[in-house]
Motif scaffolding. Structure first.
Motif, PDB file in Angstrom:
ATOM      1  N   TRP A   7     -19.724  56.583   9.926  1.00 59.26           N
ATOM      2  CA  TRP A   7     -18.718  56.443  10.885  1.00 59.26           C
ATOM      3  C   TRP A   7     -18.097  57.818  11.049  1.00 59.26           C
ATOM      4  CZ3 TRP A   7     -14.157  58.456   8.796  1.00 59.26           C
ATOM      5  CH2 TRP A   7     -12.958  58.145   9.452  1.00 59.26           C
ATOM      6  N   ALA A   8     -18.042  58.663   9.909  1.00 63.31           N
ATOM      7  CA  ALA A   8     -17.377  60.173  10.391  1.00 63.31           C
ATOM      8  C   ALA A   8     -18.400  61.055  11.367  1.00 63.31           C
ATOM      9  CB  ALA A   8     -17.489  60.600   8.962  1.00 63.31           C
ATOM     10  N   ALA A   9     -19.586  60.794  11.399  1.00 63.62           N
ATOM     11  CA  ALA A   9     -20.368  61.579  12.321  1.00 63.62           C
ATOM     12  C   ALA A   9     -20.439  60.914  13.585  1.00 63.62           C
ATOM     13  CB  ALA A   9     -22.005  61.523  11.433  1.00 63.62           C
ATOM     14  N   ASN A  10     -20.508  59.499  13.916  1.00 60.95           N
ATOM     15  CA  ASN A  10     -20.556  58.881  15.022  1.00 60.95           C
ATOM     16  C   ASN A  10     -19.132  58.823  15.684  1.00 60.95           C
ATOM     17  OD1 ASN A  10     -23.326  58.717  14.500  1.00 60.95           O
ATOM     18  ND2 ASN A  10     -23.198  56.685  13.535  1.00 60.95           N
ATOM     19  N   ARG A  11     -18.308  59.265  15.463  1.00 59.13           N
ATOM     20  CA  ARG A  11     -16.847  59.122  16.199  1.00 59.13           C
ATOM     21  C   ARG A  11     -17.105  60.121  17.247  1.00 59.13           C
ATOM     22  NH1 ARG A  11     -12.407  61.192  14.383  1.00 59.13           N
ATOM     23  NH2 ARG A  11     -11.033  59.564  14.843  1.00 59.13           N
ATOM     24  N   LEU A  12     -15.906  59.785  18.361  1.00 55.61           N
ATOM     25  CA  LEU A  12     -16.040  60.526  19.420  1.00 55.61           C
ATOM     26  C   LEU A  12     -15.745  61.933  19.070  1.00 55.61           C
ATOM     27  CD1 LEU A  12     -14.018  58.232  22.008  1.00 55.61           C
ATOM     28  CD2 LEU A  12     -16.490  58.611  21.754  1.00 55.61           C
ATOM     29  N   ARG A  13     -14.840  62.192  18.089  1.00 65.52           N
ATOM     30  CA  ARG A  13     -14.688  63.477  17.371  1.00 65.52           C
ATOM     31  C   ARG A  13     -15.052  63.543  16.139  1.00 65.52           C
ATOM     32  NH1 ARG A  13      -8.718  65.611  18.465  1.00 65.52           N
ATOM     33  NH2 ARG A  13      -9.700  67.385  17.636  1.00 65.52           N
ATOM     34  N   PRO A  14     -16.269  63.821  16.045  1.00 62.96           N
ATOM     35  CA  PRO A  14     -17.027  63.792  14.515  1.00 62.96           C
ATOM     36  C   PRO A  14     -16.261  64.607  13.481  1.00 62.96           C
ATOM     37  CG  PRO A  14     -18.729  64.062  16.021  1.00 62.96           C
ATOM     38  CD  PRO A  14     -17.378  64.331  16.980  1.00 62.96           C
ATOM     39  N   LEU A  15     -16.016  64.075  12.500  1.00 66.00           N
ATOM     40  CA  LEU A  15     -15.645  65.048  11.491  1.00 66.00           C
ATOM     41  C   LEU A  15     -16.356  66.037  10.519  1.00 66.00           C
ATOM     42  CD1 LEU A  15     -13.498  62.034   9.265  1.00 66.00           C
ATOM     43  CD2 LEU A  15     -12.705  63.688  10.769  1.00 66.00           C
ATOM     44  N   LEU A  16     -16.025  67.027  10.402  1.00 63.76           N
ATOM     45  CA  LEU A  16     -16.916  68.151   9.880  1.00 63.76           C
ATOM     46  C   LEU A  16     -16.528  68.828   8.680  1.00 63.76           C
ATOM     47  CD1 LEU A  16     -17.505  70.148  13.024  1.00 63.76           C
ATOM     48  CD2 LEU A  16     -18.777  68.167  12.413  1.00 63.76           C
ATOM     49  N   ALA A  17     -17.422  69.045   7.812  1.00 64.77           N
ATOM     50  CA  ALA A  17     -16.946  69.615   6.444  1.00 64.77           C
ATOM     51  C   ALA A  17     -16.451  70.951   6.768  1.00 64.77           C
ATOM     52  CB  ALA A  17     -18.075  69.498   5.630  1.00 64.77           C
ATOM     53  N   ASP A  18     -15.721  71.462   5.912  1.00 63.74           N
ATOM     54  CA  ASP A  18     -15.310  73.202   5.769  1.00 63.74           C
ATOM     55  C   ASP A  18     -16.531  74.036   5.774  1.00 63.74           C
ATOM     56  OD1 ASP A  18     -12.629  72.369   5.667  1.00 63.74           O
ATOM     57  OD2 ASP A  18     -12.391  72.815   3.457  1.00 63.74           O
TER      58      ASP A  18
END
Length: 657
Positions: A405-416
């Motif tokens: 879910w985090a990687a496939n969002r329109l704005r993917p979530l990235l780690a620090d």
């Protein structure tokens, strides 16, 4: 009698009993075709039937069936669907291994310790991560009366041995970079950083708001269509007619203007106007876990039954597994919050989920919170639409992929960004690496929330322990977490700085009151130098000859203390603040030994005890005395440092650690 709920029992109102002549069903059933079945009904209200007759070694079947019935029964230790399934798997692996031996034990009486040792060695070589668990489950199973009386005492003694956990030294190294599927990566178990958690919560609330607005918009359009279809435009009339059809029989018509296709994504979008879908579960369940600060298992089993307390809080009974027999249920009270703040309070979010899942629950009739629509054709059910509670039968029957879910969002979530390691061929650090997708899991969310609550409580574990005991909180969530470690180091650094400042201030106050502090004479011990510093010739000679030495320094006027004007009666540690104190190069070895003794005493005493007692003297030696000598003088004195620092002689025996 069918009384239920609170108030169903009390003085004069006995508990409900079954009808007269009730006989509980036997846990072990033998069918006419020879099959031997063990029925399981867990405390989580999930059921399963274990077919013992499918295992090899028929001479074991009756005994194993009785043991499995006891192990999974009301007084057994396996009282959930997942626990019973795991225990059954361990038992099945043991029996199948024994059946594969050239000379298998045909009944429990023929079992020997060598058989169990061979099974453990086999599991340790093939699957080392579960070998110890299998042996522990076998040990608990053999301790039951059904098996304990059928095996030899040598087997019972062998199974009680403490086994070392196997280690797989040849395990392949895995990378630390996450991937949407989670394959070929190292699974992170630590919590999120402050920036990662803030971005994650913002994304979860954004997706939850979209889902809420989508369903509420569909409900609003359905109400307007039912009230006055003519007031809507042509497009809304077509969609309203489809929603009316969906709300009545529960089956989706083909989307307006589209060809009927059971696997079309348009069907899922159309159903999403009134129902939650499987794709909605990931952000909603993770946000529920973050707001309630509970683990994923508890969130999956949230019930529908609840009470609203004065429109301020919601009271419900949740399941907290692995807390011991008959301790899995806990009554919690969650704040509802102000209207419009449903995505920020656990009680408000729980009521919002009840609203969004109401239609799906009405069709599937589940007592669980999470009820969704799914494509029946895609699930090979032979029907177009299906409404299910995905975690009613098993907690693992529906996959929730937070990282995907985090990687496939329109704005993917990235780690620090992580700083790149400096290798032997890299003379200077390289730029930090970034752009890696954020690894998200319920465990990491739970750890992050535990860390934040502990920080809010100032690190006080009795106050921070909410859903776990203090040892579990520290061992499984706080210990080794980089966020709590950095925070603890910061707090400890501030505390040490405050303690050092307090010791410095105490030293300065003592110096002002006792004549200005010690006089330090660097360089060679010479009477001429001492006379130029203000000492009379006789005192200078005595200092040079060591006649005025005390514990670690020299005292030029023992009979007249600068503060009292009388004979000095204070401890030698107070000499470092006194104007009569004189330090020469000859005193350096003893002073260095004293510092070592103070350092050792610091390891033995709490900081709040060490700093008031030894801190002022430590500050005086480190900053007012040693700083005036050259590195060469200090190095030479280090070689002549005595072994005994005489620190024990200046303290009362009852003050020693």
């Amino acid at each position: 009698m069918n009384r239920q709920g609170r108030g169903s029992t009390g003085p004069g109102r006995p508990s409900a009993l079954p009808e007269h002549g009730y006989e509980p069903p036997a846990p072990v059933r033998e069918l006419p075709d020879g099959r031997l079945l063990v029925a399981f009904h867990g405390d989580d209200d999930r059921r399963r039937v274990f077919d013992v007759s499918k295992l090899p070694l028929p001479g074991w079947h009756q005994t194993l069936a009785a043991a499995v019935a006891q192990r999974t029964g009301p007084d057994g230790g396996l009282r959930t669907f997942s626990a019973a399934t795991t225990g059954w798997g361990s038992l099945g692996r043991l029996v199948r291994f024994l059946g594969s031996l050239p000379q298998p034990p045909l009944d429990p009486a023929q079992l020997t310790p060598a058989h169990l040792q061979a099974f453990y060695d086999h599991r340790a070589k093939t699957t080392p991560t579960t070998a110890l668990h299998d042996m522990n489950e076998v040990r608990l199973l053999f301790a039951l009366p059904a098996l304990r009386d059928r095996v030899s005492t040598e087997v019972l003694d062998h199974i009680q041995r403490r086994l070392p956990a196997p280690r797989d030294a040849k395990a392949p190294a895995t990378g630390t970079g996450p991937s949407p599927s989670g394959i070929g990566t190292k699974r992170l178990t630590t919590g999120f950083s402050d920036g990662e958690l803030a971005r994650l919560l913002a994304a979860l609330r954004a997706d939850a708001a979209k889902i809420r607005d989508r369903v509420r918009a569909g409900e609003g359009l359905l109400r307007r269509y039912r009230a006055d279809p003519g007031a809507l435009n042509e497009q809304d009339q077509g969609l309203g007619q489809a929603l009316e059809w969906m709300a009545a029989p529960g089956q989706l018509p083909p989307p307006p203007g589209a060809e009927p296709h059971p696997f079309s994504s348009d069907r899922r979008e159309l159903a999403g106007n009134l129902f939650l879908t499987l794709r909605d579960l990931a952000p909603l369940m993770m946000l529920a876990a973050a707001l309630s600060e509970r683990n994923g298992e508890t969130i999956k089993e949230l019930p529908v039954r609840h009470r609203v307390l004065e429109d301020r809080a919601v009271e419900l009974v949740i399941v907290k597994r692995r807390r011991g027999a008959r301790r899995w249920f806990e009554t919690v009270t969650w704040e509802i919050g102000a209207p419009g703040r449903e995505l920020h309070t656990p009680g408000g979010f729980y009521l919002l989920m009840l609203e969004l899942t109401a239609r799906s629950r009405e069709r599937c009739g589940s007592p669980h919170l999470w009820c969704v629509w799914r494509d029946g054709q895609a699930a090979r059910l032979g029907a177009a639409d299906d409404y299910i509670a995905p975690f009613q039968d098993s907690l693992s029957c529906t996959a929730i992929l937070p990282t995907a879910w985090a990687a496939n969002r329109l704005r993917p979530l990235l780690a620090d960004p992580q700083p790149a390691a400096v290798g032997p061929d890299s003379p200077s650090p390289t730029e930090p690496t970034g752009g890696l997708p954020l690894q998200v899991s319920f465990n990491r969310i739970k750890t992050s929330m535990e860390v934040r609550r502990t920080k809010r409580m100032g690190g006080h574990l009795p106050s921070a322990a909410k859903s776990n005991s203090m040892p579990v909180l520290f061992r499984n969530y706080l210990s080794g977490d980089p966020v709590i470690t950095a925070w603890a180091e910061e707090v400890l650094g501030e505390a040490l700085l405050d303690a050092e400042q307090a010791a410095r201030q105490a030293h300065e106050r003592a110096v002002q009151a006792a004549g200005g502090g010690p006089r330090v004479l660097p360089g060679p011990v010479d009477t001429t130098v001492m006379e130029t510093s203000g000492l009379d010739p006789e005192t200078a000679r005595q200092v040079a000859d060591g006649e005025l030495d005390t514990g670690w320094t020299a005292c030029v006027d023992l009979d007249q203390h600068p503060l009292t004007g009388e004979t000095c009666q204070v401890t030698f540690l107070a000499c470092f603040h006194c104007g009569n104190c004189l330090v020469t190069r000859d005193h350096l070895p003893r002073l260095l030994a004293l510092l070592d003794a103070l350092t050792q005493r610091r390891r033995e005493l709490p900081e709040d005890v060490w700093w008031p007692r030894y801190g002022p003297a430590w500050v005086a030696v480190r900053q007012d005395i040693l700083a005036k000598f050259t590195p060469a003088e200090l190095q030479h004195a280090q070689a002549d440092k005595p072994h005994d620092a005489l620190l024990d002689l200046v303290e009362n025996p009852w003050e020693l650690p």
